[in-house]
Enzyme design. Structure first.
Site, short mmCIF file in Angstrom:
data_model
loop_
_atom_site.label_atom_id
_atom_site.label_comp_id
_atom_site.label_asym_id
_atom_site.label_seq_id
_atom_site.Cartn_x
_atom_site.Cartn_y
_atom_site.Cartn_z
N SER A 302 0.53 -0.98 -0.61
CA SER A 302 -0.02 -0.04 -0.11
C SER A 302 0.72 1.52 0.13
O SER A 302 1.88 1.14 0.17
CB SER A 302 -1.11 -0.10 0.97
OG SER A 302 0.08 0.70 2.13
N ASP A 303 0.41 2.42 -0.49
CA ASP A 303 1.10 3.62 0.36
C ASP A 303 0.91 4.18 1.42
O ASP A 303 0.75 3.17 1.67
CB ASP A 303 0.74 4.59 -0.99
CG ASP A 303 1.41 6.22 -1.19
OD1 ASP A 303 2.87 6.04 -0.02
OD2 ASP A 303 1.75 6.45 -2.02
N TRP A 304 1.56 4.72 1.83
CA TRP A 304 1.76 5.46 3.47
C TRP A 304 0.51 5.76 3.88
O TRP A 304 -0.24 6.59 3.30
CB TRP A 304 2.49 6.09 3.67
CG TRP A 304 3.56 6.89 4.56
CD1 TRP A 304 1.81 7.56 5.57
CD2 TRP A 304 4.74 6.68 5.62
NE1 TRP A 304 2.46 7.46 7.22
CE2 TRP A 304 4.37 7.14 7.23
CE3 TRP A 304 5.77 6.02 5.17
CZ2 TRP A 304 5.28 7.06 7.65
CZ3 TRP A 304 6.72 5.69 6.42
CH2 TRP A 304 6.25 6.64 7.85
N GLY A 305 0.25 4.38 5.08
CA GLY A 305 -0.92 4.70 5.10
C GLY A 305 -2.37 4.95 4.50
O GLY A 305 -3.68 5.31 5.03
N SER A 306 -1.88 4.94 2.91
CA SER A 306 -3.27 4.22 2.03
C SER A 306 -4.42 3.22 2.88
O SER A 306 -5.57 4.34 2.37
CB SER A 306 -3.06 4.55 0.90
OG SER A 306 -2.12 2.99 1.23
#
Ligand code: NOJ
Length: 767
Positions: A302-306
């Site tokens: 995932s992207d950061w915190g996505s």
């Protein structure tokens, strides 16, 4: 061999026996994987390991934490960090990011390998976007070289330096197409064109991963951000993306598909929603397209915190729901939402997430770890001596200098102001950026130290015996740190103008280095205006009043609108943010030691109001003014439709001529095109020969021009060469709105030349 590894291998043998009894179930676990080229030895090792892993341990592999404490310091005792440390020791962490340097990587790896039940090594990720410590040009600049070999080499040396610092996975290349210069992250991509970006994606993946992923100097690459991130509305970062299927299939997907075909081992999903569904929770993107249709066998991070951000998007009710949506959609690893590790076990137990999906995700992650050779030697990237000798080595410095020279684009050179004479000249150098040793490193260079770039001022002094005087003129920004808010504020102090005019008055030539600070583009750095920030435009105009013989050197991470400069300044050099060797590369070009050969990978607009502006647009039903003064056609009343500088544009110190364009239709899926290129100037030089095609009518309308081939050609004065291109199915066809690849009969045009505005054309017909 350490005891824990021996223990692990014994467990693997037991696992092998278990697996052989349970083949049918194991096969079922290959959910969505249609790739048949997998290494059978690795696959059976992965099977064996999975067979002895608990559900919690499998979920642990899907959990990625940011470096959560100073690994060289005391172990964290409180709060979040303590919990993360505990998770690491329990085997509930599969990967860490932003831990770098042999000492620190070894420290975290040691915990994973020695303290957890199975001793599964971590995969260590880092944003090696354009170099690790030694910085190459920003990716947009590298793309301006159109030199696939040099780009590959740049990724290769970045991988080598990062791998020597303990890193084994980069979050690059970013292959998002973008047509909007307001978006700060255009600096990180390859520009607006799908064909060029696809070729560059392949070069970068091959550069990072090399021939052998298990070698100690190669790292896993990551195609990001899947998908549509570059189409953020209004160019505002993280904003909504709503695009039609034609754009999705024909423009956005191909570079990702090319990266996959080149063997990229990981994908990153994306912050944006795509047509109403956040990419992170988008099953169609991740399971249907990527894993099923394209047969991708690596894993998706995932992207950061996505994952957690799906709540703010209005898609998930809470963290538990977000976790369920993300896993079901095919997001295999959770980067810093801290949700998988806390929520997934319950979701599986409640039957909301099928355990087979967990096994599939863990399988994909373990597969890449095996491919990297981490199970053979978890410390293979942790060699202090190698770190010492590789970091900043001559080979790496040479490669980034070579890349930097090739990335420069000559935008204007009236009366051959350039190249400059090397002796006997009084040169005034003006602009805060001319004397800046940090800004040229650009955005996304977390591993590099501030102040390590060669400034323009330093470079100019090395390459000539001219008399050089410097005046700052005006400051550009206050601070120089990544997160400083002040960077967004441009100063208004003009007290340095007088000194700048004074030194300019006494000079034969004035070199003005203006543009954006390195941190004025990049993530979270969208701009609503794309002209010269601060008082730089005024400074330029003031200096022009006292000396018109100006060479404007631009430093920037995106196309800028510089109409006044284009009208008044005789020479303009696009020098982007060129990295560690910036000043040397710029000096070599200004003095003619290197004849510039770059071509723009993105359109430069006349006005921010034209955005998104790109060369491969559609025609519209009213493309031209029907009669003088007519109003009802597709245009603006206050600015021309044309760009300031088109895609593919760039000058040289020599000139080129194109003749003899010939087209030969071999069959309905093979068309040969040839053209004769002649160097008509006085210097040796390189030209990017570009071939564009137009499908004149189709079931789904096609762009007015699309790049379908290019070749970088070097010629001596008066030398000619015939360049041959073959258009085959891939170039002649396109995707329907249902995602079906079509090859339709009809009339086509080809255009060949040194820019997208070339007019040399020929026609052909496919029956
Ligand atoms: C967020 C960015 O969007 C992504 O590209 C990057 O790799 C991660 N942060 C990790 O730094």
């Amino acid at each position: 061999m350490k005891n824990y590894i021996k223990m692990y291998l014994q467990l693997v043998c037991i696992g092998l026996l278990l697996v052989s009894c349970n083949q049918t179930d194991e096969k079922k676990l290959a959910i969505n994987t249609v790739n048949t080229n997998l290494n059978t030895t690795i696959e059976s090792k992965v099977d064996s390991l999975l067979a002895i892993m608990t559900l919690e341990e499998k979920i642990g592999q899907m959990n990625q934490y940011n470096g959560f404490w100073d690994v060289t310091g005391p172990v964290p005792e409180n709060g979040d960090a303590a919990k993360k440390y505990d998770d690491l020791r329990k085997g509930l962490v599969g990967s860490m990011l932003n831990v770098r340097g042999v000492k620190d990587v070894r420290a975290v790896q040691k915990i994973a390998v020695e303290e957890t039940r199975l001793g599964i090594p971590l995969i260590i990720g880092f944003d090696v976007i354009h170099g690790y410590k030694t910085i190459s040009p920003i990716p947009l600049a590298e793309s301006a070289s159109w030199d696939l070999e040099a780009i590959k080499k740049s990724a290769e040396v970045a991988a080598e330096e990062a791998a020597a610092a303990g890193i084994n996975w980069t979050f690059a290349p970013m292959v998002d197409i973008s047509r909007d210069a307001r978006w700060g992250r255009v600096m990180e991509g390859s520009g607006e064109d799908t064909y060029l970006s696809s070729k560059i994606a392949v070069a970068r993946v091959k550069g990072f991963q090399g021939e052998d992923l298990s070698a100690h100097n190669t790292i896993a690459a990551c195609a990001k951000h899947f998908a549509g991130y570059g189409f953020a509305e209004s160019g505002r970062d993280y904003n909504t993306v709503d695009v039609g299927t034609s754009t999705l299939y024909n423009t956005i997907f191909p570079p990702f598909q090319a990266a996959n075909e080149a063997g990229v081992r990981t994908f990153m999903n994306s912050f944006n929603e795509l047509n109403g569904v956040p990419a992170t929770g988008n099953k169609y993107l991740q399971r249907e397209i990527l894993k099923h249709q394209w047969g991708f066998s690596g894993f998706v991070v995932s992207d950061w915190g996505s994952i957690a951000e799906m709540i703010a998007h209005g898609h998930a009710k809470d963290g538990t729901h977000a976790t369920e949506l993300a896993v079901n959609a095919g997001s295999d690893m959770d980067m810093e939402s801290n949700l998988y590790v806390n929520e997934l076990v319950t979701l599986v137990k409640e039957g909301k997430v099928d355990e087979q999906l967990i096994t599939d995700a863990a399988r994909r992650i373990l597969r890449v770890k095996f491919e990297l050779g981490l199970f053979d030697d978890p410390y293979k990237y942790c060699n202090e001596e190698r770190e010492q000798s590789v970091t900043g080595s001559k080979e790496i410095q040479d490669a980034v200098l070579d890349m930097a020279k090739k990335s420069i684009v000559l935008l204007k050179n009236e009366n051959n102001v350039l190249p400059l004479k090397k002796e006997g000249q009084k040169i005034a150098v003006i602009g805060a950026l001319a004397n800046d040793k940090t800004s040229p490193l650009g955005s996304w260079r977390i591993g590099a130290d501030d102040g390590t770039a060669v400034s323009v001022l330093e470079g100019l002094k090395v390459y000539s015996g001219n008399q050089i005087t410097y005046a700052k003129g005006a400051d550009l920004v206050y601070g120089q740190t990544v997160f400083a808010r002040e960077l967004d504020i441009n100063v208004s102090d003009k007290s340095g103008f007088a000194e700048a005019k004074q030194v300019a008055k006494q000079a034969d030539v004035v070199i003005m280095v203006l543009g954006e600070h390195g941190f004025q583009s990049g993530e979270g750095r969208s701009r609503a205006d794309i002209d010269l920030p601060g008082v730089q435009q005024e400074l330029l105009e003031e200096v022009y009043k006292v000396n018109k013989n100006i060479v404007l050197v631009l430093n920037n991470g995106r196309p800028l609108s510089i109409n006044w400069a284009d009208e008044h300044i005789p020479a303009i050099v696009e020098a982007w943010h060129l990295g560690t060797q910036s000043g040397n590369a710029i000096a070599q070009v200004l003095y003619g030691d290197y004849n510039p050969s770059g071509k723009l990978p993105m359109t430069f607009p006349r006005s921010v109001g034209q955005l998104p502006l790109y060369y491969n647009s559609k025609s519209t039903g009213r493309p031209n003014m029907p009669s003088p003064g007519e109003v009802f056609w597709s245009h603006y009343t206050d600015v021309s439709n044309t760009p300031l500088y088109p895609f593919g544009y760039g000058l040289s110190y020599t000139t080129f001529n194109y003749t003899n364009l010939k087209v030969n239709v071999v069959s309905n899926n093979t068309v040969e095109v040839s053209v004769k290129l002649t160097n008509t100037g006085k210097l040796n030089g390189k030209e990017v020969v570009q071939l564009y095609m137009q499908d004149l009518f189709a079931s789904v309308t096609r762009p007015v021009k699309e790049l379908k081939g290019f070749e970088l050609v070097e010629l001596n004065p008066n030398e000619s060469k015939t360049i041959n291109f073959t258009l085959s199915k891939n170039e002649l066809g396109f995707y329907s709105n249902e995602g079906k690849f079509l090859l339709e009969p009809g009339d086509f045009k080809v255009y060949v030349g040194g820019s997208s505005n070339t007019t040399l054309e020929a026609k052909f017909t496919l029956e």
